[in-house]
Design a protein around this motif. Structure first.
Motif, PDB file in Angstrom:
ATOM      1  N   ASN A  45    -122.167 -12.888  62.558  1.00 27.34           N
ATOM      2  CA  ASN A  45    -120.883 -13.778  63.125  1.00 27.34           C
ATOM      3  C   ASN A  45    -119.720 -13.963  62.497  1.00 27.34           C
ATOM      4  O   ASN A  45    -118.949 -14.824  62.148  1.00 27.34           O
ATOM      5  CB  ASN A  45    -121.623 -15.244  62.834  1.00 27.34           C
ATOM      6  CG  ASN A  45    -121.078 -16.380  63.884  1.00 27.34           C
ATOM      7  OD1 ASN A  45    -120.557 -16.067  64.811  1.00 27.34           O
ATOM      8  ND2 ASN A  45    -120.966 -17.664  63.310  1.00 27.34           N
ATOM      9  N   THR A  46    -119.080 -12.686  62.310  1.00 29.92           N
ATOM     10  CA  THR A  46    -117.860 -12.632  61.866  1.00 29.92           C
ATOM     11  C   THR A  46    -117.022 -12.000  63.118  1.00 29.92           C
ATOM     12  O   THR A  46    -117.234 -11.645  64.242  1.00 29.92           O
ATOM     13  CB  THR A  46    -117.782 -11.350  60.892  1.00 29.92           C
ATOM     14  OG1 THR A  46    -118.399 -10.321  61.500  1.00 29.92           O
ATOM     15  CG2 THR A  46    -118.516 -11.504  59.698  1.00 29.92           C
ATOM     16  N   PRO A  47    -115.509 -12.251  62.844  1.00 29.15           N
ATOM     17  CA  PRO A  47    -114.603 -12.212  64.134  1.00 29.15           C
ATOM     18  C   PRO A  47    -114.606 -10.841  64.173  1.00 29.15           C
ATOM     19  O   PRO A  47    -114.434  -9.872  63.575  1.00 29.15           O
ATOM     20  CB  PRO A  47    -113.377 -12.759  63.609  1.00 29.15           C
ATOM     21  CG  PRO A  47    -113.446 -12.935  62.102  1.00 29.15           C
ATOM     22  CD  PRO A  47    -114.970 -12.799  61.644  1.00 29.15           C
ATOM     23  N   SER A  48    -114.521 -10.479  65.575  1.00 31.67           N
ATOM     24  CA  SER A  48    -114.336  -8.936  66.009  1.00 31.67           C
ATOM     25  C   SER A  48    -112.957  -8.768  66.838  1.00 31.67           C
ATOM     26  O   SER A  48    -112.424  -7.720  66.621  1.00 31.67           O
ATOM     27  CB  SER A  48    -115.522  -8.556  66.966  1.00 31.67           C
ATOM     28  OG  SER A  48    -116.834  -8.266  66.290  1.00 31.67           O
ATOM     29  N   LEU A  49    -112.566  -9.680  67.371  1.00 27.20           N
ATOM     30  CA  LEU A  49    -111.303  -9.987  67.967  1.00 27.20           C
ATOM     31  C   LEU A  49    -110.592 -11.232  67.855  1.00 27.20           C
ATOM     32  O   LEU A  49    -111.369 -12.181  67.996  1.00 27.20           O
ATOM     33  CB  LEU A  49    -111.466  -9.668  69.672  1.00 27.20           C
ATOM     34  CG  LEU A  49    -111.946  -8.471  70.321  1.00 27.20           C
ATOM     35  CD1 LEU A  49    -112.276  -8.686  71.852  1.00 27.20           C
ATOM     36  CD2 LEU A  49    -111.148  -7.258  70.149  1.00 27.20           C
ATOM     37  N   MET A  50    -109.367 -11.016  67.515  1.00 28.42           N
ATOM     38  CA  MET A  50    -108.377 -12.161  66.842  1.00 28.42           C
ATOM     39  C   MET A  50    -107.248 -12.137  67.703  1.00 28.42           C
ATOM     40  O   MET A  50    -106.484 -11.061  67.961  1.00 28.42           O
ATOM     41  CB  MET A  50    -108.429 -12.424  65.536  1.00 28.42           C
ATOM     42  CG  MET A  50    -109.756 -12.524  64.900  1.00 28.42           C
ATOM     43  SD  MET A  50    -109.612 -12.634  63.108  1.00 28.42           S
ATOM     44  CE  MET A  50    -109.402 -10.751  62.796  1.00 28.42           C
ATOM     45  N   LEU A  51    -106.478 -13.441  67.900  1.00 30.39           N
ATOM     46  CA  LEU A  51    -105.046 -13.459  68.467  1.00 30.39           C
ATOM     47  C   LEU A  51    -104.357 -14.255  67.345  1.00 30.39           C
ATOM     48  O   LEU A  51    -104.449 -15.165  66.852  1.00 30.39           O
ATOM     49  CB  LEU A  51    -105.097 -14.120  69.883  1.00 30.39           C
ATOM     50  CG  LEU A  51    -103.803 -14.354  70.236  1.00 30.39           C
ATOM     51  CD1 LEU A  51    -102.902 -13.028  70.500  1.00 30.39           C
ATOM     52  CD2 LEU A  51    -103.917 -15.292  71.476  1.00 30.39           C
ATOM     53  N   ALA A  52    -103.150 -13.871  66.960  1.00 33.06           N
ATOM     54  CA  ALA A  52    -102.174 -14.456  66.231  1.00 33.06           C
ATOM     55  C   ALA A  52    -100.802 -14.624  66.937  1.00 33.06           C
ATOM     56  O   ALA A  52    -100.392 -13.758  67.518  1.00 33.06           O
ATOM     57  CB  ALA A  52    -101.933 -13.726  64.887  1.00 33.06           C
ATOM     58  N   LYS A  53    -100.205 -15.515  67.118  1.00 34.81           N
ATOM     59  CA  LYS A  53     -98.982 -16.113  68.007  1.00 34.81           C
ATOM     60  C   LYS A  53     -98.084 -16.847  66.865  1.00 34.81           C
ATOM     61  O   LYS A  53     -98.323 -17.750  66.219  1.00 34.81           O
ATOM     62  CB  LYS A  53     -99.474 -16.827  69.149  1.00 34.81           C
ATOM     63  CG  LYS A  53     -98.178 -17.162  69.960  1.00 34.81           C
ATOM     64  CD  LYS A  53     -98.449 -18.021  71.035  1.00 34.81           C
ATOM     65  CE  LYS A  53     -97.437 -18.208  72.132  1.00 34.81           C
ATOM     66  NZ  LYS A  53     -97.926 -18.994  73.398  1.00 34.81           N
ATOM     67  N   SER A  54     -96.897 -16.177  67.128  1.00 33.60           N
ATOM     68  CA  SER A  54     -95.870 -16.801  66.453  1.00 33.60           C
ATOM     69  C   SER A  54     -95.333 -17.989  67.240  1.00 33.60           C
ATOM     70  O   SER A  54     -94.821 -17.924  68.304  1.00 33.60           O
ATOM     71  CB  SER A  54     -94.661 -15.845  65.955  1.00 33.60           C
ATOM     72  OG  SER A  54     -93.436 -16.479  65.389  1.00 33.60           O
ATOM     73  N   LEU A  55     -95.360 -19.397  66.819  1.00 31.63           N
ATOM     74  CA  LEU A  55     -94.829 -20.438  67.605  1.00 31.63           C
ATOM     75  C   LEU A  55     -93.260 -20.465  67.798  1.00 31.63           C
ATOM     76  O   LEU A  55     -92.739 -21.205  68.658  1.00 31.63           O
ATOM     77  CB  LEU A  55     -95.374 -21.833  66.906  1.00 31.63           C
ATOM     78  CG  LEU A  55     -96.861 -21.883  66.834  1.00 31.63           C
ATOM     79  CD1 LEU A  55     -97.365 -23.178  66.225  1.00 31.63           C
ATOM     80  CD2 LEU A  55     -97.608 -21.739  68.166  1.00 31.63           C
TER      81      LEU A  55
END
Length: 840
Positions: free
Chosen positions: A583-593
């Motif tokens: 249950n570990t993250p495989s795909l992630m998204l980071a966005k600069s606000l």
């Protein structure tokens, strides 16, 4: 007569060898690199410095050929400046001799032919006592089994241990070896290999390159890595085809461990060596596993957790620390969790104002000044290496303003691939070419030197990062993201720089995992050797709902990150897909606000083609089944989150839009055409009158000739036919020149018009006119996008080198450009629209 000929040939060859050796010694004394390399049969790179120098060299992009030493068939030798350097930190040291890893090599001492009891064996090699005469040699060899079988049994391989001290090795698409030697032994090695056409080394491996380099860093010690390797499969010098494949698996496994150790060492340096806080020793603690975890298969977990506690003034207790290799490669049952006592901070430093990138170039290499307003163009310039001089005043870099709608109003932007591995870089570039919209983006490899100079920032639509990243480069890549850039991380530790709270690393060596993302459920793909997840102490995650039915990919978090100028940016982080076992993250998204910069992180190898695992039948079969889904997920991430235009999903539409190569046409006066054909007759080979050039084969076809099938490498040219989509009558009726354009090779599709005229002397003024190019090339190998509707042509001009014009050849390109603009301004069909554009 034969004896006399043999003596003459021997003397000439000896003179050539002696002359080359003298030049080598002279160039080495001037801190140059000497490179001897072999090309594929029938290929000619024209001593291109980017090919002459190994792709493993850090400063390959700035290499210049200063002298040509050797040219024999497909074997080239030249001198390069500056001295090429190789970073060997992720390499592996050699085990004590004799050994079979990475190839079979003899002991350090040689037994004399006559061995009385009082005579001791002599050292195999004795280097010069003058260390100033010592140098490092990079030797590259092919590991392909078919290449090895092609070698003749009578060939005596050259033993590298006889010419230097074996220092380190690395295996990827080929085998790279670093040895330390001196000028005398280097010369002997060249004589025994390239100068005598004997291109085989230990284990009958085909030799690809010998290059003198400067060594940077130290390799990972073999002794520590070998403790964590499975039982060695190779037991004898002679090995079968199946045994050789198992041997390569052993070598690649060692290579993975070496990269793990290097990555761990870099992560440790980032965590501990911060300028704002004193360096402190981390405390090693052993934590008990839960009963559930104990029953499951063991996982190696290294935890580095930052803390905000202020260190006590009392004298700290220092525990003995293992080396990076020992700490990383401990057996899973022996892994400890380390808690750092220093607070992780991002240094706030001012950067110099970014220099403007050089202007774009036309198809013939004409530099075009960069306009102050966006202009339509189809030239994309790759990352360059301008002079290192920078203004003395340090000013912050302006924020990038990026909008996908602006792509159509400016020159096409680059897609850059940064990778520490040649195989990962090539795999990523192949997949990107398969997915991205054609004729819109150019794809280049980004070297560490180019990344550090920052000249690529303003003309990059997407940055793809694979593998490990040095801390100095990582800060630049993060700054690019924080100021509006788009980043795709493929199993890269750039994740640490953007999401510093991801500290836990699960070590997984060549593991297939099952993960889910969006509509794609339970997909099996290869995982990164590390799996990073938020710290188990401070996860900072808040879910949309506290109900158990909420899926893991709905998790979101927020954090703050500073850029190089000290400005704080707020990031929104979301998990897109999770791996099901742990249950570990495989795909992630980071966005600069603030800026809108986006970064997608993949901890599965989306860039890896299943063919890379053909040696493993089980993995190959599973990855082959997931191949279509791999491309779909890759495409969805690019289009949905990174705002990159991709090809249509309709297979029929994509097939209809595919480029189809067709035969070309030879246009002009009948007498002029046959005069050129007669001139080219000596260049023809075989009965088919085919002209073979390095990147293209041409066949002029008469009325009774059957033209061969056209493709990217074969161009049939019809002599007595005219195209339906080009009016030869209008063209020649309006042509006012005496020579230029009087002969034309018109082609519906070409790989590059320069391939026709670059390597063959044709006739003064001949024009190659393609409607579309699939691989156009400009100056310095800049890519040239050539969609339908462009006015493209290449002209071959013959200039007397004794004339005044010969000293000002670049002026011709500017004159042609000015003439085109002047003609368009004066044409009645375009004058009104041009005036309107100028008024607007």
């Amino acid at each position: 007569m034969l004896t006399l000929y043999y003596v003459s040939a021997t003397l000439v060859q000896s003179w050539r060898i002696q002359r080359a050796c003298n030049k080598i010694a002279e160039q080495l004394a001037q801190s140059s690199s000497v490179a001897f390399y072999a090309l594929q049969s029938g290929k000619d790179d024209g001593f291109d410095p980017t090919i002459a120098s190994s792709e493993l060299c850090c400063n390959r992009n700035v290499a210049k050929v200063t002298d040509i030493l050797w040219l024999h068939g497909n074997q080239h030798g030249c001198c390069l400046r500056p001295l090429q350097s190789v970073q060997i930190t992720p390499w592996i040291s050699f085990p004590p001799a004799p050994s079979l890893l990475p190839f079979a090599y003899a002991a350090d001492t040689a037994t004399p032919t006559v061995t009385p009891t009082e005579i001791e064996p002599q050292p195999r090699i004795s280097l010069s006592s003058d260390t100033a005469q010592h140098l490092q040699l990079l030797i590259e060899a092919n590991i392909d089994l078919q290449q090895r079988e092609a070698s003749t049994e009578s060939c005596v391989p050259v033993k590298l241990e006889n010419y230097g001290k074996l220092i380190a090795w690395k295996i990827d698409s080929h085998l790279a070896v670093l040895i330390e030697t001196d000028i005398e032994h280097f010369t002997k090695l060249l004589i025994m290999t390239f100068l005598q056409n004997n291109l085989y080394i230990n284990d009958q491996l085909p030799l690809m390159r010998i290059e003198s380099v400067q060594r940077e860093g130290e390799p990972q010690p073999f002794q520590l890595l070998a403790n964590h390797l499975k039982r060695q499969s190779r037991k004898a010098a002679e090995v079968s085809a199946e045994g050789w494949q198992k041997h390569l698996e052993d070598l690649r496994a060692l290579g993975v461990l070496a990269h793990q150790a290097t990555e761990f060492e870099q992560q440790k340096n980032r965590n501990e060596l911060k300028p704002s806080t004193p360096k402190q020793e981390p405390l090693l603690q052993r934590q008990e596993q839960s009963p559930v975890a104990a029953q499951a298969s063991l996982k190696a977990v290294a935890v580095v957790e930052p803390t905000t506690k202020i260190s006590s003034p009392a004298k700290p207790t220092h525990l003995k620390q293992p080396t990076p290799v020992e700490h990383l490669l401990s057996k899973p049952s022996d892994f400890n969790k380390a808690t750092a006592t220093t607070k992780t901070e991002n240094p706030s430093t001012n950067t110099r104002e970014m220099e403007k990138s050089p202007g774009v170039q036309d198809n013939a290499g004409t530099p075009i000044a960069k306009a102050s307003t966006p202009s339509r163009s189809f030239v994309a310039v790759k990352p360059s290496s301008p002079p290192s001089e920078t203004p003395s005043a340090a000013r912050p870099r302006p924020i990038l303003r990026r909008n996908k709608n602006s792509l159509g109003e400016s020159k096409p932007l680059n897609v850059l691939v940064y990778s520490d591995s040649a195989s990962a870089r090539d795999s990523a570039m192949v997949t990107l070419r398969q997915i991205l919209e054609p004729d819109l983006y150019t794809i280049y490899a980004l070297t560490p030197q180019q990344a550090a100079q920052k000249h690529w920032l303003e003309q990059t639509a997407l940055l793809v990062v694979c593998g490990s990243v040095a801390p100095s480069i990582g800060q630049i890549l993060v700054d690019y993201f924080l100021h509006g850039g788009k980043v795709l991380s493929l199993c890269s530790d750039i994740l640490h720089f953007i999401l510093p709270n991801y500290r836990t690393a699960e070590v997984r060596e060549h593991e297939l995992v099952q993960f889910s993302y969006d509509k794609w459920q339970r997909v099996k793909m290869m995982h990164h050797i590390f799996c990073y997840q938020p710290s188990p102490v401070k996860k900072n995650f808040s879910t949309d709902s506290e109900e158990s039915s909420v899926q893991s990919h709905s998790r979101k978090s927020s954090m703050d990150l500073k850029d190089l100028t000290g400005q704080t940016h707020q990031l929104e982080v979301k998990v897109l897909g999770t791996e099901e076992t742990w249950n570990t993250p495989s795909l992630m998204l980071a966005k600069s606000l603030q800026s809108g910069g986006k970064a997608v992180f993949s901890q599965v190898h989306l860039e890896t083609n299943p063919n890379e695992f053909e040696f493993d039948e089980v993995k190959f079969a599973i990855l082959k089944q997931s191949e279509r889904i791999r491309i779909e997920i890759f495409t969805d991430l690019l289009s949905k989150y990174l705002e990159v235009q991709v090809r249509g999903t309709d297979s029929e539409g994509a097939a209809s839009a595919a480029v189809v190569f067709k035969h070309a046409y030879f246009l002009g006066r009948h007498e002029s055409k046959f005069e050129l054909l007669e001139k080219l007759r000596p260049r023809c080979t075989g009965n088919d009158n085919v002209i073979i050039m390095p990147k293209l084969s041409i066949k002029f076809c008469g009325k009774d000739d059957k033209p061969p099938a056209a493709n990217a490498n074969v161009l049939p040219i019809l002599i007595h036919s005219c195209p339906d989509d080009f009016s030869t009558v209008d063209y020649f009726d309006n042509l006012k020149t005496e020579h230029i354009g009087r002969l034309v090779i018109y082609a519906p599709v070409l790989s590059s018009s320069m391939h026709v005229i670059n390597d063959m002397e044709l006739v003064h003024g001949i024009v190659v006119l393609p409607v579309q190019q699939t691989a156009g090339v400009g100056r310095s190998n800049n890519q040239w996008l050539s969609p339908l509707g462009c006015a493209m042509f290449s002209t071959q001009l013959h200039i007397d080198m004794d004339s005044p014009l010969a000293t000002r050849l670049p002026l011709i390109q500017h004159l042609i450009g000015a003439a085109l603009v002047n003609t368009l301004r004066g044409h009645k069909l375009y004058r009104s629209s041009l005036i309107k554009d100028m008024v607007d």
